[in-house]
Design a protein around this motif. Structure first.
Motif, mmCIF file in Angstrom:
data_model
loop_
_atom_site.group_PDB
_atom_site.id
_atom_site.type_symbol
_atom_site.label_atom_id
_atom_site.label_comp_id
_atom_site.label_asym_id
_atom_site.label_seq_id
_atom_site.Cartn_x
_atom_site.Cartn_y
_atom_site.Cartn_z
ATOM 1 N N ASN B 235 -13.584 -64.501 -78.713
ATOM 2 C CA ASN B 235 -14.493 -63.652 -79.464
ATOM 3 C C ASN B 235 -15.441 -64.510 -80.290
ATOM 4 O O ASN B 235 -15.014 -65.232 -81.199
ATOM 5 C CB ASN B 235 -13.686 -62.732 -80.377
ATOM 6 C CG ASN B 235 -14.545 -61.643 -80.959
ATOM 7 O OD1 ASN B 235 -15.735 -61.842 -81.214
ATOM 8 N ND2 ASN B 235 -13.956 -60.486 -81.164
ATOM 9 N N VAL B 237 -17.762 -63.549 -82.375
ATOM 10 C CA VAL B 237 -17.999 -63.057 -83.737
ATOM 11 C C VAL B 237 -16.906 -63.553 -84.692
ATOM 12 O O VAL B 237 -17.139 -63.706 -85.888
ATOM 13 C CB VAL B 237 -18.097 -61.519 -83.736
ATOM 14 C CG1 VAL B 237 -18.384 -60.991 -85.119
ATOM 15 C CG2 VAL B 237 -19.174 -61.079 -82.779
ATOM 16 N N LEU B 238 -15.722 -63.845 -84.116
ATOM 17 C CA LEU B 238 -14.624 -64.334 -84.947
ATOM 18 C C LEU B 238 -15.038 -65.586 -85.713
ATOM 19 O O LEU B 238 -14.730 -65.750 -86.891
ATOM 20 C CB LEU B 238 -13.401 -64.629 -84.065
ATOM 21 C CG LEU B 238 -12.197 -65.230 -84.778
ATOM 22 C CD1 LEU B 238 -11.673 -64.276 -85.823
ATOM 23 C CD2 LEU B 238 -11.093 -65.574 -83.785
ATOM 24 N N HIS B 241 -17.090 -64.663 -88.707
ATOM 25 C CA HIS B 241 -16.248 -64.150 -89.801
ATOM 26 C C HIS B 241 -15.554 -65.290 -90.519
ATOM 27 O O HIS B 241 -15.622 -65.394 -91.741
ATOM 28 C CB HIS B 241 -15.191 -63.185 -89.249
ATOM 29 C CG HIS B 241 -15.692 -61.800 -89.031
ATOM 30 N ND1 HIS B 241 -16.055 -60.982 -90.054
ATOM 31 C CD2 HIS B 241 -15.882 -61.096 -87.891
ATOM 32 C CE1 HIS B 241 -16.452 -59.815 -89.571
ATOM 33 N NE2 HIS B 241 -16.357 -59.865 -88.249
ATOM 34 N N ILE B 245 -16.172 -66.300 -94.349
ATOM 35 C CA ILE B 245 -15.081 -66.115 -95.314
ATOM 36 C C ILE B 245 -14.956 -67.379 -96.150
ATOM 37 O O ILE B 245 -14.699 -67.342 -97.351
ATOM 38 C CB ILE B 245 -13.767 -65.775 -94.586
ATOM 39 C CG1 ILE B 245 -13.787 -64.334 -94.102
ATOM 40 C CG2 ILE B 245 -12.568 -65.991 -95.511
ATOM 41 C CD1 ILE B 245 -12.616 -63.962 -93.240
ATOM 42 N N LEU B 304 -22.079 -54.711 -86.879
ATOM 43 C CA LEU B 304 -20.683 -54.357 -87.137
ATOM 44 C C LEU B 304 -20.524 -52.880 -87.453
ATOM 45 O O LEU B 304 -19.432 -52.381 -87.564
ATOM 46 C CB LEU B 304 -20.148 -55.192 -88.309
ATOM 47 C CG LEU B 304 -20.057 -56.686 -88.032
ATOM 48 C CD1 LEU B 304 -19.719 -57.429 -89.298
ATOM 49 C CD2 LEU B 304 -19.028 -56.977 -86.967
#
Lengths: 114, 623
Positions: B235, B237-238, B241, B245, B304
């Motif tokens: 993934n 998009v992981l 993120h 973060i 999202l």
């Protein structure tokens, strides 16, 4: 003056009371350890045998995980003890900060768009 | 065992390589961070030369990408972070009344690991070019398919320097919690210590996700993993993120200490106590907490979904509230004060309006619908440079001029300082204010050229000229450092600024052990309190005794070197025809690192004592 820092002491300087307290603490540690092993076995059994249906098994083992988490933190890592304010503050803020990140990652990486 | 004689008869080089003294490590951090800052600044100047005219061919697109990536990466990880650690290292132990940080060895370890991590990233230029996927290194652009060896250096270099930062962060948490002098309660700590504590906590919570993300990317690139490759069930998009973060708290890791410096400089030169101290502490904590809850605002255009975007948009706007509290507190501190406008105060006070500009565009960017318009344009570039230069760099400059006499024993020249400030400040606004407008008329960021006749030439030219003026400002600062080192008057008084906090109670130059007797703190702004209610000197909390000091050690340097070798060996896995098999290099790195750790573990080192007679002698010399 610092020459004999590495020599062992011939005799413990703890009082009777302190030794008793330590022994009690050790009993608590062993008990909670045994209990946690029991919880782990329970989780494995719940998944491995087909006695419990899947729909129930998942929340059940999650519940076991939560219980075990608190046991680990409060009994194994001494958060329940006195003068552990700072460790408590840090562990709690860690949980508070990482929970939303985890939940968001689980929700946001799926196919459904929120 | 040994006595103070152990510190004598060392060569200068060996002394600096083995030092565990927080004051010397601060200077090492300052020099290393300053060098990286100049390097990345030069890259920015090259990029501005390229963008000066339409369809310029000063740089190729590939070189431009590499410069853009290295500029961002170096500025955030290897310039701003160590410069902040320089001041934290120097000031925090003094401000809380400690003899050193809690773990002096670990302090040195943090510096050397950071330094060698930065070196690993920098050697990428000699092995086929730097990383070229932007400082965010989004996959798939950074995956094995599209990015070359440079990105392996990025992944391993940041991994290593991240370990150094983490180690230092943990050290500062322990220091601030455990090493405070008697009477220095949490709510009597100067604001710089508070922000130092808060960012150390942020480092522990934010650099760990980064380390995890970089490890995943490393597995993808070196060992055929597929965490981020959609075709194989990964993934992409992981990565975004995980990166954000870490990446959003990172902004606060850098800007909060700058807030702390401003909160020291403004009261000192306004001759007033900091307005709303409790509110300032509270606002710092709230900013730190909210900083973790807003990372998705970097990803509004990923798609999202509306609920997600709205939640994070509102959380982002929420940060404006504690930040506003801080802004007003600084204004009220200056209000009615007897203000001295020297260079430090100029930097600190001009920080306030500049930072507000950056904050306003921040709230504009937080509005999701219009973010689709701003996203990936120069508007964003203008916004974060207002935060980073207008916030962090001005804060660091203020701190440099303010603490320079304590660090080096003489002030920086004020006339050159003023010249630097005005060049830098005018150049900065000239470079970046116009980029807001460039962004709004549609110039995308991270492009290496643009066409004629789109109305972008004049504004880009102005922006480029501004960046040269800003560069000239930094050049004046460098000249000032050299000039003052030779010409400036030596400082012999403890407190050249007539300031308020505990670090100014130490003699200049500061003896190795900081405080001959641990001070007794009686109030917030302890030195000011003693000037008003006592005899102007801090009361000791203990009798004069032998002082226990840590021994220097070369092991931190070797551990850093070992991690560098290990990282380089890992990169070699992706090299074609390496001269030495990668496994050998990795092995050597492992042996160096873990061998040093082993030696540190089994070799007993209880430090040494400075006998009380010698302490008395040193104290007589410096006073």
């Amino acid at each position: 003056m610092a020459d004999d820092l590495s020599k062992p002491f011939p005799k413990s300087s703890m009082s009777e009371e302190e030794i008793m307290k330590i022994n009690k603490e050790r009993r608590i540690q062993v008990t909670s350890f045994a209990f946690m092993i029991f919880l782990t076995i329970l989780a494995f059994v719940a998944v491995a045998t087909e006695m419990i249906e899947v729909g129930f098994a998942i929340p059940f083992i999650l519940l076991l995980a939560v219980i075990q988490f608190f046991l680990q933190m409060y009994y194994f890592m001494h958060l329940k003890d006195k003068d552990h304010g700072w460790p408590n503050a840090f562990i709690i803020s860690g949980v508070v900060l990482s929970t939303p990140a985890l939940i968001a990652l689980i929700l946001l990486l799926g196919v459904t768009k929120y | 065992m040994s006595t103070a004689a152990a510190t004598k008869d060392k060569s200068v080089l060996w002394d600096w390589l083995t030092t565990v003294d927080h004051k010397k490590l601060a200077i090492l951090y300052l020099v290393a961070g300053g060098l990286f800052f100049i390097k990345a600044g030069l890259m920015a100047v090259f990029m501005r030369i390229q963008l000066m005219t339409a369809e310029n061919d000063f740089l190729t697109g590939q070189t431009f990408n590499e410069l853009i990536t290295m500029h961002g990466t170096i500025m955030l990880f290897l310039a701003a972070t160590p410069l902040i650690f320089a001041f934290m290292n120097f000031v925090i132990p003094l401000q809380i009344g400690a003899r050193d940080v809690a773990f002096p060895f670990v302090n040195a370890l943090g510096f050397w690991i950071f330094f060698f991590g930065g070196l690993l990233l920098s050697v990428s230029w000699f092995f086929g070019g730097g990383p070229d996927a932007g400082w965010t290194a989004y996959v798939p652009l950074s995956s094995g398919e599209y990015a070359d060896l440079g990105l392996d250096f990025y992944v391993l270099g940041l991994q290593v320097s991240g370990i150094g930062t983490l180690v230092s962060g943990i050290n500062f948490i322990v220091t601030i919690i455990n090493m405070r002098a008697p009477g220095m309660t949490m709510m009597r700590m100067p604001l710089f210590c508070w922000t130092g504590l808060v960012i150390s906590i942020l480092i522990v919570f934010a650099f760990t996700p980064l380390a995890a993300g970089l490890a995943l990317l490393m597995l993808d690139r070196l060992f055929g993993g597929q965490f981020f490759i959609p075709d194989m069930g990964g993934n992409a998009v992981l990565w975004q993120h995980i990166f954000w973060i870490f990446g959003h708290p990172e902004v606060y890791i850098l800007v909060l200490p700058a807030f702390g410096i401003i909160s020291e400089v403004v009261p000192a030169f306004s001759r007033k106590r900091l307005f709303g101290y409790t509110a300032m502490v509270f606002a710092t904590l709230v900013i730190a907490f909210l900083g973790f809850m807003v990372w998705v605002h970097h990803m509004f255009t990923v798609g999202l979904g509306p609920i997600t975007n709205s939640v994070f948009a509102i959380a982002t706007m929420g940060i404006a509230v504690p930040t506003g509290i801080k802004i007003f507190n600084w204004l009220f501190t200056m209000w009615g004060g007897k203000i001295t406008f020297n260079t430090a105060m100029l930097c600190a006070s001009s920080f306030v309006p500049t930072f507000v500009l950056g904050g306003v565009t921040g709230v504009m960017l937080a509005m999701t619908p219009v973010d689709y318009l701003y996203h990936d344009t120069y508007f964003v570039v203008a916004h974060f440079h207002y935060i980073i230069i207008g916030g962090i760099v001005l804060g660091l400059l203020a701190g440099l001029y303010y603490w320079y006499p304590k660090m080096f024993g003489h002030k920086l020249n004020e006339k050159l300082g003023m010249l630097m400030f005005w060049l830098f400040y005018i150049g900065f606004h000239m470079t970046f204010f116009i980029q807001h407008i460039l962004g709004l008329i549609g110039m995308p960021r991270r492009v290496y050229t643009y066409l004629e006749g789109q109305g972008m030439e004049t504004m880009n030219l102005i922006s480029s000229i501004g960046s040269f003026v800003m560069g000239a400002g930094i050049l004046v600062l460098l000249i000032n450092v050299v000039y003052s080192a030779f010409k400036a008057e030596r400082i012999t008084v403890n407190d050249p600024w007539d300031a308020r906090t505990l670090e100014w109670a130490t003699p200049t130059p500061i003896p190795e052990y900081n405080f001959a007797q641990t001070p007794q703190v009686r109030s917030l702004d302890p030195l000011f309190y003693e000037k008003m209610h006592g005899d102007g000197t801090i009361k000791p909390a203990e009798p004069m005794e032998d002082i226990h000091m840590p021994n220097g050690s070369i092991l931190p340097f070797i551990i850093g070197l070992g991690l560098f070798t290990w990282g380089f060996g890992m990169v070699m896995i992706n090299m074609e025809n390496p001269i030495i098999p990668p496994a050998v290099v990795i092995g050597v790195g492992f042996v160096l690192t873990f061998g040093s750790m082993f030696i540190r573990s089994i070799k007993e080192d209880h430090g040494y004592h400075i006998p009380v007679e010698q302490v008395k002698k040193i104290e007589k010399e410096v006073s």
